[in-house]
Design an enzyme around this catalytic site. Structure first.
Site, PDB file in Angstrom:
ATOM      1  N   LYS A  62      19.923  19.023  13.541  1.00 14.34           N
ATOM      2  CA  LYS A  62      19.229  17.871  12.936  1.00 14.34           C
ATOM      3  C   LYS A  62      17.735  17.880  13.017  1.00 14.34           C
ATOM      4  O   LYS A  62      17.144  17.565  11.917  1.00 14.34           O
ATOM      5  CB  LYS A  62      19.465  16.533  13.823  1.00 14.34           C
ATOM      6  CG  LYS A  62      20.967  16.261  13.782  1.00 14.34           C
ATOM      7  CD  LYS A  62      21.190  14.998  14.668  1.00 14.34           C
ATOM      8  CE  LYS A  62      21.209  14.857  15.999  1.00 14.34           C
ATOM      9  NZ  LYS A  62      21.844  15.738  17.029  1.00 14.34           N
TER      10      LYS A  62
ATOM     11  N   ARG B 220      22.835   6.489  17.571  1.00 14.09           N
ATOM     12  CA  ARG B 220      23.683   7.189  18.407  1.00 14.09           C
ATOM     13  C   ARG B 220      25.157   6.472  19.024  1.00 14.09           C
ATOM     14  O   ARG B 220      25.615   6.987  19.517  1.00 14.09           O
ATOM     15  CB  ARG B 220      22.952   7.943  19.423  1.00 14.09           C
ATOM     16  CG  ARG B 220      22.775   9.285  19.064  1.00 14.09           C
ATOM     17  CD  ARG B 220      21.967   9.789  20.352  1.00 14.09           C
ATOM     18  NE  ARG B 220      21.881  11.208  20.628  1.00 14.09           N
ATOM     19  CZ  ARG B 220      20.767  12.087  20.575  1.00 14.09           C
ATOM     20  NH1 ARG B 220      19.709  11.499  19.978  1.00 14.09           N
ATOM     21  NH2 ARG B 220      20.706  13.127  21.026  1.00 14.09           N
TER      22      ARG B 220
ATOM     23  N   ARG C 225      18.667  27.962  22.774  1.00 14.85           N
ATOM     24  CA  ARG C 225      17.602  27.318  22.264  1.00 14.85           C
ATOM     25  C   ARG C 225      16.322  27.369  23.120  1.00 14.85           C
ATOM     26  O   ARG C 225      16.327  27.026  24.293  1.00 14.85           O
ATOM     27  CB  ARG C 225      18.031  25.739  21.755  1.00 14.85           C
ATOM     28  CG  ARG C 225      16.924  24.937  21.310  1.00 14.85           C
ATOM     29  CD  ARG C 225      17.499  23.729  20.593  1.00 14.85           C
ATOM     30  NE  ARG C 225      17.772  22.625  21.451  1.00 14.85           N
ATOM     31  CZ  ARG C 225      18.337  21.502  21.000  1.00 14.85           C
ATOM     32  NH1 ARG C 225      18.259  21.101  19.790  1.00 14.85           N
ATOM     33  NH2 ARG C 225      18.647  20.667  21.927  1.00 14.85           N
TER      34      ARG C 225
ATOM     35  N   ARG D  53      14.536  23.291  27.054  1.00 18.29           N
ATOM     36  CA  ARG D  53      14.786  21.849  27.304  1.00 18.29           C
ATOM     37  C   ARG D  53      15.420  21.560  28.795  1.00 18.29           C
ATOM     38  O   ARG D  53      16.627  22.203  28.789  1.00 18.29           O
ATOM     39  CB  ARG D  53      15.210  21.189  26.145  1.00 18.29           C
ATOM     40  CG  ARG D  53      14.153  21.011  25.107  1.00 18.29           C
ATOM     41  CD  ARG D  53      14.881  20.232  23.922  1.00 18.29           C
ATOM     42  NE  ARG D  53      15.931  19.070  24.132  1.00 18.29           N
ATOM     43  CZ  ARG D  53      16.490  18.559  23.319  1.00 18.29           C
ATOM     44  NH1 ARG D  53      15.897  18.482  21.881  1.00 18.29           N
ATOM     45  NH2 ARG D  53      17.208  17.477  23.609  1.00 18.29           N
TER      46      ARG D  53
ATOM     47  N   ARG E 211      26.180  16.260  27.414  1.00 20.78           N
ATOM     48  CA  ARG E 211      26.003  15.654  26.061  1.00 20.78           C
ATOM     49  C   ARG E 211      26.919  15.672  25.075  1.00 20.78           C
ATOM     50  O   ARG E 211      27.109  14.883  23.978  1.00 20.78           O
ATOM     51  CB  ARG E 211      24.718  16.366  25.633  1.00 20.78           C
ATOM     52  CG  ARG E 211      23.384  16.056  26.458  1.00 20.78           C
ATOM     53  CD  ARG E 211      22.073  16.798  26.322  1.00 20.78           C
ATOM     54  NE  ARG E 211      21.593  16.971  24.835  1.00 20.78           N
ATOM     55  CZ  ARG E 211      20.891  18.015  24.446  1.00 20.78           C
ATOM     56  NH1 ARG E 211      20.989  19.240  24.989  1.00 20.78           N
ATOM     57  NH2 ARG E 211      20.368  17.985  23.190  1.00 20.78           N
TER      58      ARG E 211
HETATM   59  P1  AMP Z   1      17.516  14.799  20.993  1.00 22.81           P
HETATM   60  O1  AMP Z   1      16.413  15.481  20.922  1.00 22.81           O
HETATM   61  O2  AMP Z   1      17.884  13.934  19.750  1.00 22.81           O
HETATM   62  O3  AMP Z   1      18.779  15.690  21.291  1.00 22.81           O
HETATM   63  O4  AMP Z   1      17.482  13.524  22.139  1.00 22.81           O
HETATM   64  C1  AMP Z   1      17.286  14.037  23.661  1.00 22.81           C
HETATM   65  C2  AMP Z   1      17.695  12.746  24.487  1.00 22.81           C
HETATM   66  O5  AMP Z   1      16.931  11.708  24.421  1.00 22.81           O
HETATM   67  C3  AMP Z   1      19.201  12.354  24.415  1.00 22.81           C
HETATM   68  O6  AMP Z   1      20.186  13.387  25.057  1.00 22.81           O
HETATM   69  C4  AMP Z   1      19.142  11.026  24.934  1.00 22.81           C
HETATM   70  O7  AMP Z   1      19.083  11.016  26.198  1.00 22.81           O
HETATM   71  C5  AMP Z   1      17.754  10.547  24.454  1.00 22.81           C
HETATM   72  N1  AMP Z   1      17.837   9.872  23.174  1.00 22.81           N
HETATM   73  C6  AMP Z   1      17.542  10.206  21.915  1.00 22.81           C
HETATM   74  N2  AMP Z   1      17.985   9.469  20.815  1.00 22.81           N
HETATM   75  C7  AMP Z   1      18.693   8.466  21.402  1.00 22.81           C
HETATM   76  C8  AMP Z   1      19.324   7.542  20.972  1.00 22.81           C
HETATM   77  N3  AMP Z   1      19.403   7.185  19.661  1.00 22.81           N
HETATM   78  N4  AMP Z   1      20.043   6.639  21.756  1.00 22.81           N
HETATM   79  C9  AMP Z   1      20.192   7.070  22.983  1.00 22.81           C
HETATM   80  N5  AMP Z   1      19.463   8.019  23.884  1.00 22.81           N
HETATM   81  C10 AMP Z   1      18.688   8.941  22.777  1.00 22.81           C
END
Ligand code: AMP
Length: 213
Positions: free
Chosen positions: A13, A87, A126, A159, A170
C-alpha cells in the site's frame, strides 16, 4: 482523484500510494506514517499509540479517526490517496461521514490482493529508511551502497512491527478487524480488486489500468 488503498500488511500500500500520489498529484495520507512520526516525536498521540503498534495491534478508532479527519480537512479539494485507513468498519463509517461533510466522495477503493505466504515473506524482508520511512526490500540489496536509502541516504532498518511475532499478530488482526471493511465497500459498489503480486511496476500498471476504467 480520491482513492482508498486497501489491503493486508505487506500488500504494498505504501509503495503504490507513493507512486499514485505522484502520478495523480494527490496527497498521500498514511495513518501509519503519521503515527510513527508521533511516536518518534513523543507527542501525546504517539505515547498512546506506541504500545499498540509495537504489538501489531490496531490503535483505538477514536485516536486514528481524529488524525485522519484533521489530515483530510488540511488536504481539502486537492485529492488524496488514503493508505492504511480505514482499517475497521467504524473507521469506514466515520470516513464516509467526514467526506460527506466536506463534500468529497471517494472515487474508488482499490484492494491490493496478495497470498498470505507472500505477505509473510515480504514483511520479514522489508526494511524502511530510519530517516524518511520510505520502504526498501532487503532482497534487492546486494552491495554496501544499497543498504542506505536511495531517496535520502538514511539508514535502512527493520520496523519493530515487522518482527515475526508482531507480523503474525498483524495478519490475524487484519483478518478479524480489517477484512470486513472490504464487504462494506463492495456493498457500496466502490471496491475494485487488483492482483498485487509481481513487480512494483506491474502492480502500478494494473492499478492505473483499473482506475482509468
Ligand atoms: P501501517 O504502516 O499502515 O502498517 O501501520 C502501522 C501500525 O500503525 C498498525 O499496525 C497499527 O498499529 C497502526 N495503524 C495505522 N493505521 C491504523 C488505522 N487505520 N487504525 C488503527 N491502527 C492503525
Amino acid at each position: 482523484m480520491r482513492i482508498v488503498l486497501f489491503g493486508p500488511p505487506g500488500a504494498g500500500k505504501g509503495t503504490q500510494a507513493g507512486l499514485l500520489s505522484e502520478k495523480f498529484n494527490a496527497a498521500h495520507i498514511s495513518t501509519g506514517d503519521i503515527l510513527r512520526e508521533a511516536v518518534a516525536k513523543g507527542t501525546e498521540v504517539g505515547l498512546k499509540a506506541k504500545g499498540y503498534m509495537d504489538r501489531g495491534e490496531l490503535v483505538p478508532d477514536h485516536v486514528v479517526i481524529e488524525i485522519a479527519k484533521q489530515k483530510l480537512a488540511e488536504v481539502g479539494k486537492s485529492g488524496f490517496i488514503l493508505d492504511g485507513f480505514p482499517r475497521t468498519v467504524p473507521q469506514a463509517e466515520a470516513l464516509d461521514k467526514a467526506l460527506e461533510e466536506l463534500n468529497l466522495p471517494i472515487d474508488a477503493v482499490v484492494s491490493l490482493d496478495v497470498p498470505e505466504e507472500e505477505l509473510v515473506r515480504r514483511l520479514s524482508s522489508r526494511r524502511v529508511c530510519a530517516g524518511c520511512s520510505k520502504p526498501a526490500m532487503v532482497g534487492a540489496i546486494s552491495t554496501d551502497t544499497e543498504s542506505i536509502c536511495s531517496a535520502c541516504g538514511g539508514e535502512l532498518v527493520q520496523r519493530a512491527d515487522d518482527k515475526p511475532e508482531a507480523v503474525r499478530n498483524r495478519l490475524r488482526v487484519y483478518q478479524e478487524q480489517t477484512a470486513p471493511v472490504m464487504n462494506y465497500y463492495r456493498d457500496r459498489g466502490l471496491l475494485v480488486q487488483v492482483d498485487a503480486t509481481g513487480t512494483v511496476e506491474d502492480v502500478r500498471d494494473r492499478v492505473v489500468d483499473v482506475l482509468s476504467k
